[in-house]
Scaffold this motif. Structure first.
Motif, PDB file in Angstrom:
ATOM      1  N   GLU A 182       0.842  -1.202   0.000  1.00 39.16           N
ATOM      2  CA  GLU A 182       0.000   0.000   0.000  1.00 39.16           C
ATOM      3  C   GLU A 182       0.869   1.240   0.000  1.00 39.16           C
ATOM      4  O   GLU A 182       0.613   2.201  -0.727  1.00 39.16           O
ATOM      5  CB  GLU A 182      -0.936  -0.010   1.207  1.00 39.16           C
ATOM      6  N   SER A 183       1.917   1.233   0.820  1.00 43.51           N
ATOM      7  CA  SER A 183       2.826   2.371   0.871  1.00 43.51           C
ATOM      8  C   SER A 183       3.554   2.544  -0.462  1.00 43.51           C
ATOM      9  O   SER A 183       3.764   3.661  -0.925  1.00 43.51           O
ATOM     10  CB  SER A 183       3.830   2.179   2.007  1.00 43.51           C
ATOM     11  N   GLU A 184       3.954   1.435  -1.082  1.00 43.88           N
ATOM     12  CA  GLU A 184       4.651   1.514  -2.367  1.00 43.88           C
ATOM     13  C   GLU A 184       3.749   2.115  -3.442  1.00 43.88           C
ATOM     14  O   GLU A 184       4.188   2.905  -4.270  1.00 43.88           O
ATOM     15  CB  GLU A 184       5.126   0.123  -2.802  1.00 43.88           C
ATOM     16  N   LEU A 185       2.473   1.709  -3.432  1.00 43.22           N
ATOM     17  CA  LEU A 185       1.546   2.191  -4.453  1.00 43.22           C
ATOM     18  C   LEU A 185       1.113   3.630  -4.214  1.00 43.22           C
ATOM     19  O   LEU A 185       1.121   4.467  -5.129  1.00 43.22           O
ATOM     20  CB  LEU A 185       0.309   1.293  -4.491  1.00 43.22           C
ATOM     21  N   PHE A 186       0.699   3.939  -2.988  1.00 46.94           N
ATOM     22  CA  PHE A 186       0.054   5.216  -2.705  1.00 46.94           C
ATOM     23  C   PHE A 186       0.952   6.213  -1.974  1.00 46.94           C
ATOM     24  O   PHE A 186       0.589   7.370  -1.835  1.00 46.94           O
ATOM     25  CB  PHE A 186      -1.217   4.979  -1.875  1.00 46.94           C
ATOM     26  N   GLY A 187       2.097   5.747  -1.501  1.00 48.39           N
ATOM     27  CA  GLY A 187       2.964   6.625  -0.725  1.00 48.39           C
ATOM     28  C   GLY A 187       2.520   6.716   0.722  1.00 48.39           C
ATOM     29  O   GLY A 187       1.500   6.129   1.109  1.00 48.39           O
ATOM     30  N   HIS A 188       3.252   7.443   1.530  1.00 52.75           N
ATOM     31  CA  HIS A 188       2.860   7.647   2.929  1.00 52.75           C
ATOM     32  C   HIS A 188       3.364   8.995   3.416  1.00 52.75           C
ATOM     33  O   HIS A 188       4.251   9.609   2.807  1.00 52.75           O
ATOM     34  CB  HIS A 188       3.396   6.520   3.833  1.00 52.75           C
ATOM     35  N   VAL A 189       2.769   9.462   4.511  1.00 51.52           N
ATOM     36  CA  VAL A 189       3.213  10.708   5.129  1.00 51.52           C
ATOM     37  C   VAL A 189       4.069  10.380   6.342  1.00 51.52           C
ATOM     38  O   VAL A 189       4.010   9.272   6.892  1.00 51.52           O
ATOM     39  CB  VAL A 189       2.010  11.588   5.536  1.00 51.52           C
ATOM     40  N   LYS A 190       4.858  11.319   6.744  1.00 50.03           N
ATOM     41  CA  LYS A 190       5.729  11.142   7.901  1.00 50.03           C
ATOM     42  C   LYS A 190       4.905  10.778   9.133  1.00 50.03           C
ATOM     43  O   LYS A 190       3.878  11.394   9.410  1.00 50.03           O
ATOM     44  CB  LYS A 190       6.503  12.432   8.144  1.00 50.03           C
ATOM     45  N   GLY A 191       5.332   9.717   9.833  1.00 50.80           N
ATOM     46  CA  GLY A 191       4.668   9.289  11.051  1.00 50.80           C
ATOM     47  C   GLY A 191       3.471   8.383  10.827  1.00 50.80           C
ATOM     48  O   GLY A 191       2.793   8.014  11.793  1.00 50.80           O
ATOM     49  N   ALA A 192       3.199   8.012   9.590  1.00 56.84           N
ATOM     50  CA  ALA A 192       2.031   7.165   9.308  1.00 56.84           C
ATOM     51  C   ALA A 192       2.166   5.806   9.973  1.00 56.84           C
ATOM     52  O   ALA A 192       1.156   5.198  10.352  1.00 56.84           O
ATOM     53  CB  ALA A 192       1.839   7.006   7.801  1.00 56.84           C
ATOM     54  N   PHE A 193       3.381   5.315  10.124  1.00 57.37           N
ATOM     55  CA  PHE A 193       3.645   4.042  10.788  1.00 57.37           C
ATOM     56  C   PHE A 193       5.093   4.039  11.244  1.00 57.37           C
ATOM     57  O   PHE A 193       5.874   4.941  10.895  1.00 57.37           O
ATOM     58  CB  PHE A 193       3.365   2.854   9.848  1.00 57.37           C
ATOM     59  N   THR A 194       5.449   3.068  12.050  1.00 57.49           N
ATOM     60  CA  THR A 194       6.811   2.981  12.547  1.00 57.49           C
ATOM     61  C   THR A 194       7.782   2.861  11.377  1.00 57.49           C
ATOM     62  O   THR A 194       7.626   2.015  10.497  1.00 57.49           O
ATOM     63  CB  THR A 194       6.979   1.746  13.454  1.00 57.49           C
TER      64      THR A 194
END
Length: 478
Positions: free
Chosen positions: A222-234
């Motif tokens: 999911e992170s690879e496809l959509f990206g993530h914001v800082k602090g979204a997970f460890t």
């Protein structure tokens, strides 16, 4: 279809015995009179020297030659034929007393051999197989004189009707931005087709991103496809742009889409329908303009029926579907692909290899290729790595082509012994034939109390030939 409209296939028969030549010609004519696709022309000569003159003056597609002839013998004639044209299949015709020579001819590149007396059904089967091989070899021999890569599609190689039909469809859809689903077995080159579609699209200068749906754990894809914001997970120490956003304006290739977790299928559907992505942990969606190409080796409709794949996502992906044929349905392409890989790996390994022996080409064409083009590439790579000659031979390849698993599973009690798998095909076949012949003849003699005449009659073998078998295989003086 008239004879003039049919493809002409020319067979050269080399036989010094007029009676045998007449029998062969009659059998051949009976077998091919009803052929509606090709007209068979026969040329007959009595000596190898005359046959070489014919080969130098006419286009011949197949040679049938006696093993033992006055003047030049069958093995020397075979070598001379190959020096003129490597891609003319040669079938040797032998009597029981020249069977050893016929087997030796196979080792020197003969396509097959037939024993006398000629069985018309066996002759027909061998000839039809040789015709098919000849058509493949002649087509590829001609193509070697020109570029074999389709114009503009340098990574896609092939001349078979199945490949050409696929290539035309690729060309047609490359110019439009419809979603494409590529369906085919593992190793058929779906990734190359996806790249070719992008490279020939109006957006070919825009990004091209590959997402292998089998590569990432469910928590990471999911992170690879959509990206993530800082602090979204460890571990998310900074904002990260996803592959879908990185491909904005271009193409995303979703390889093995059937393995995408159900939890992500809904999110991917939203991107396809609304053109928006939201990073993991984010609160805002971003617009993206992406063309999707998906590939799978699975039956997605079956997975939909089992609840393992979303029906709405399947219909959204299934706008244009291209079915990529397996290599066994593209046999005309096997010699071309093999030589393409040979040149590539010979250059890479610094080997002097320049070609593939016709007997080795036969091995490649008749093999089933469960791993498709990827398996062919790996076999040629290993063969080139191990070969020290200037061309790949039957011996270089046969040990790299495993027996079909289905055969072993279907009959485990009669599976081929390990000692045979270490032998070249022709030697293993001859060893099995010898063992069977000895057991058969011994059994028949035992049943008939050692009476050769009765044993031969009950076997359906002429007594003279039965005695020759006993003398050759059982070392009996009869």
């Amino acid at each position: 279809m008239t004879r003039e409209q049919r493809q002409v296939f020319r067979i050269l028969l080399v036989e010094d015995e007029a009676a045998d030549a007449e029998i062969l010609l009659r059998a051949l004519e009976q077998q091919f009179d009803s052929d509606e696709t090709r007209a068979i022309d026969f040329s007959v000569v009595s000596r190898a020297e005359g046959a070489l003159k014919v080969l130098g003056q006419e286009e011949i597609h197949l040679v049938l030659t006696d093993v033992r002839m006055p003047g030049m013998g069958g093995i020397e004639f075979l070598k001379r034929v190959q020096s003129l044209n490597l891609f003319i299949p040669v079938i040797m015709i032998s009597g029981m007393n020249s069977l050893d020579t016929a087997v030796e001819a196979i080792r020197h590149g003969a396509f097959d051999y037939i024993t006398k007396p000629i069985n018309p059904e066996v002759l027909s089967a061998r000839i039809h197989r040789a015709i098919r091989m000849s058509e493949i070899l002649h087509q590829n021999w001609a193509l070697r004189r020109m570029a074999v890569d389709p114009e503009g599609f340098e990574s896609l190689i092939g001349v078979s009707p199945a490949f050409q039909n696929l290539l035309r469809m690729v060309q047609d859809i490359a110019g439009v931005r419809s979603t494409v689903l590529l369906v085919g077995e593992t190793g058929t080159g779906k990734d190359l087709l996806a790249r070719a579609i992008h490279d020939h699209s109006p957006d070919h200068e825009k990004p091209y991103q590959v997402v292998d749906c089998t590569r990432f754990p469910e928590g990471m894809i999911e992170s690879e496809l959509f990206g993530h914001v800082k602090g979204a997970f460890t571990g998310a120490v900074a904002d990260k742009m996803g592959l879908l956003e990185l491909a904005n304006g271009g193409t995303v290739f979703l390889d093995e889409i059937g393995d995408l977790p159900l939890s992500l299928q809904a999110k991917l559907l939203r991107v396809l329908e609304e053109g928006e992505v939201r990073a993991v942990g984010g609160t805002r969606s971003k617009r993206v303009d992406v063309r999707f190409i998906a590939a799978t080796n699975q039956d997605l409709e079956t997975r939909v029926a089992r609840g393992e794949f979303r029906k709405d996502l399947f219909y959204r992906l299934n706008v244009v579907t291209l079915r990529v044929p397996p290599l066994r349905d593209r046999k005309e392409d096997i010699p071309i692909l093999a030589r393409h890989f040979l040149v590539r790996f010979a250059r890479e390994f610094g080997k002097p290899l320049r070609d593939i022996h016709p007997s080795a080409v036969t091995d490649l064409v008749v093999y089933h290729w469960p791993g498709n083009i990827r398996e062919l590439r790996n076999v040629i790579e290993r063969a080139v790595m191990l070969c020290s000659a200037d061309r790949l031979s039957h011996q270089d390849l046969i040990s790299l082509l495993p027996a079909a698993p289905a055969t072993v599973e279907a009959a485990p009690s009669s599976s081929i012994g390990a000692e045979l798998l270490h032998l070249p095909y022709s030697e293993a076949k001859q060893k099995v034939l010898e063992e069977f012949t000895i057991r058969y003849v011994e059994g028949k003699l035992a049943v008939h109390g050692g009476n050769v005449t009765h044993a031969a009659e009950h076997s359906g073998i002429p007594r003279q030939h039965f005695q020759q078998i006993m003398k050759r295989y059982m070392k009996e003086d009869v």
